[in-house]
Design a protein around this motif. Sequence first.
Motif, PDB file in Angstrom:
ATOM      1  N   ILE A   1       8.192  58.485  69.315  1.00 48.97           N
ATOM      2  CA  ILE A   1       6.768  58.704  69.560  1.00 48.97           C
ATOM      3  C   ILE A   1       5.935  57.909  68.551  1.00 48.97           C
ATOM      4  CG2 ILE A   1       7.026  60.957  70.662  1.00 48.97           C
ATOM      5  CD1 ILE A   1       5.831  61.082  67.184  1.00 48.97           C
ATOM      6  N   SER A   2       4.730  57.540  68.973  1.00 42.77           N
ATOM      7  CA  SER A   2       3.821  56.792  68.110  1.00 42.77           C
ATOM      8  C   SER A   2       2.421  57.386  68.201  1.00 42.77           C
ATOM      9  CB  SER A   2       3.791  55.317  68.532  1.00 42.77           C
ATOM     10  OG  SER A   2       2.851  54.585  67.768  1.00 42.77           O
ATOM     11  N   ASN A   3       1.731  57.381  67.046  1.00 44.33           N
ATOM     12  CA  ASN A   3       0.343  57.853  66.954  1.00 44.33           C
ATOM     13  C   ASN A   3       0.214  59.324  67.326  1.00 44.33           C
ATOM     14  OD1 ASN A   3      -2.335  57.401  66.217  1.00 44.33           O
ATOM     15  ND2 ASN A   3      -2.965  57.055  68.329  1.00 44.33           N
ATOM     16  N   PHE A   4       1.189  60.113  66.926  1.00 47.79           N
ATOM     17  CA  PHE A   4       1.076  61.568  66.987  1.00 47.79           C
ATOM     18  C   PHE A   4       0.302  61.983  65.737  1.00 47.79           C
ATOM     19  CE2 PHE A   4       3.562  65.190  65.030  1.00 47.79           C
ATOM     20  CZ  PHE A   4       2.785  66.186  65.595  1.00 47.79           C
ATOM     21  N   ARG A   5      -0.857  62.614  65.911  1.00 44.12           N
ATOM     22  CA  ARG A   5      -1.758  62.860  64.790  1.00 44.12           C
ATOM     23  C   ARG A   5      -1.835  64.338  64.426  1.00 44.12           C
ATOM     24  NH1 ARG A   5      -7.261  60.057  66.310  1.00 44.12           N
ATOM     25  NH2 ARG A   5      -6.798  61.104  68.271  1.00 44.12           N
ATOM     26  N   LEU A   6      -1.947  64.574  63.121  1.00 41.78           N
ATOM     27  CA  LEU A   6      -2.132  65.930  62.627  1.00 41.78           C
ATOM     28  C   LEU A   6      -2.634  65.846  61.190  1.00 41.78           C
ATOM     29  CD1 LEU A   6       1.293  67.594  61.712  1.00 41.78           C
ATOM     30  CD2 LEU A   6       0.906  65.140  61.788  1.00 41.78           C
ATOM     31  N   PRO A   7      -3.266  66.916  60.682  1.00 45.30           N
ATOM     32  CA  PRO A   7      -3.700  66.899  59.282  1.00 45.30           C
ATOM     33  C   PRO A   7      -2.510  67.152  58.360  1.00 45.30           C
ATOM     34  CG  PRO A   7      -4.339  68.962  60.318  1.00 45.30           C
ATOM     35  CD  PRO A   7      -3.743  68.104  61.406  1.00 45.30           C
ATOM     36  N   VAL A   8      -2.426  66.356  57.305  1.00 43.80           N
ATOM     37  CA  VAL A   8      -1.323  66.470  56.341  1.00 43.80           C
ATOM     38  C   VAL A   8      -1.910  66.525  54.935  1.00 43.80           C
ATOM     39  CG1 VAL A   8       0.677  65.274  55.357  1.00 43.80           C
ATOM     40  CG2 VAL A   8       0.342  65.305  57.836  1.00 43.80           C
ATOM     41  N   ARG A   9      -1.310  67.342  54.084  1.00 42.53           N
ATOM     42  CA  ARG A   9      -1.755  67.466  52.700  1.00 42.53           C
ATOM     43  C   ARG A   9      -1.024  66.445  51.824  1.00 42.53           C
ATOM     44  NH1 ARG A   9      -4.295  71.683  50.756  1.00 42.53           N
ATOM     45  NH2 ARG A   9      -3.568  72.994  52.469  1.00 42.53           N
ATOM     46  N   TYR A  10      -1.798  65.736  50.990  1.00 48.14           N
ATOM     47  CA  TYR A  10      -1.238  64.752  50.066  1.00 48.14           C
ATOM     48  C   TYR A  10      -1.596  65.115  48.633  1.00 48.14           C
ATOM     49  CZ  TYR A  10      -0.421  61.829  54.162  1.00 48.14           C
ATOM     50  OH  TYR A  10       0.022  61.355  55.374  1.00 48.14           O
TER      51      TYR A  10
END
Length: 365
Positions: A98-107
């Motif tokens: 899969i490509s460009n599956f988006r979600l918020p991620v903590r860095y």
Amino acid sequence: MNLHSREFDTPKDRDEAADLLGRLRAWAESASPEEVADLDPGLALLVTGQSGSYPALKRAYPEDFTIDDAYKAQMPDLQNGPSSLIRGAKRAIQHVGISNFRLPVRYHTRDNGDLMLETSVTGTVSLDAEKKGINMSRIIRTFYDRAERTFSFDVMEETLDAYKENLESFDARLQMKLSFPVRKDSLRSGLSGYQYYDIALEVIDRDGVRTKVIHLDYVYSSTCPCSLELSEHARQQRGQLATPHSQRSVARLSVVVEDGQTLWFEDLVDLCRQAVPTETQVMVKREDEQAFAELNAANPIFVEDAVRLFAQGCQADPRIGDFRVVASHQESLHSHDAVSVLTEGTTFEGASLEPRLFGTLIHGG
């Protein structure tokens, strides 16, 4: 009611069969679709002339319908079907996913802060020649299982392990793209604003060997050294006002992070700023604009100079192994761009240039 053919004699000839069919259709005209289906679902097309081999279907969405394990077990699963279903060459596939599956991620940041950033995920695995396909939703589900944790290469590797196991693949790759904000001060006015850096984290698992890569796009201004000297020549020899040409330029650094090392995003940004200090500005007043003109004059640079300066910075950092620098100076003099590629080590070697490689280095305002 249910009728069974064993109660009737076989028609003697075609005329008798046609007569029976006519009588059956006459009955179907006055019967409901449910009655026709009850007679024999397989004869619905023959009797009614409906398009399709199924009886009349319900059109309302069944809000109260629930499924159990037995129902799921009988559902078709073409992706996991036998190799006889494979279309085309029965060859192993290096990457599918899969490509460009988006979600918020903590860095986590270098100064111990945390940022929640929208992240675009690309996840792929290898596929054996005898397998039809993969369940792509498993990649997404595996990622979501770990999305709440602060992300680092360690968590990416854990995610990679999980979906390699779930999908029974021999190689895998995981990439996360994000736009990372860093506060940047103006040159002289004391103002500051956020500079955003396009960054991608990548973990590659190939033949049992793991490689961790950071990709960073760095946007800067490049003043042509030749044009600068020609402009000064016109001033000195003929008293002619002339300006050298400079342009927005982009370098994409791709660096392998050595095992056991931590390379912060901010560290890579600092490396770029030290190598080529003419980074484009965020907040600018007149004194900043004048300072930027002076800074460019103090650092004229060809595209060949740029990749070598970035390479020098990478070579001096013990946390960085193999690397690649791709630079594009999108010139104001020419109707074409000046480009250069410099690689170190085997990770980024390649005889072929990806057709849109340099086109992806254009950063619009």
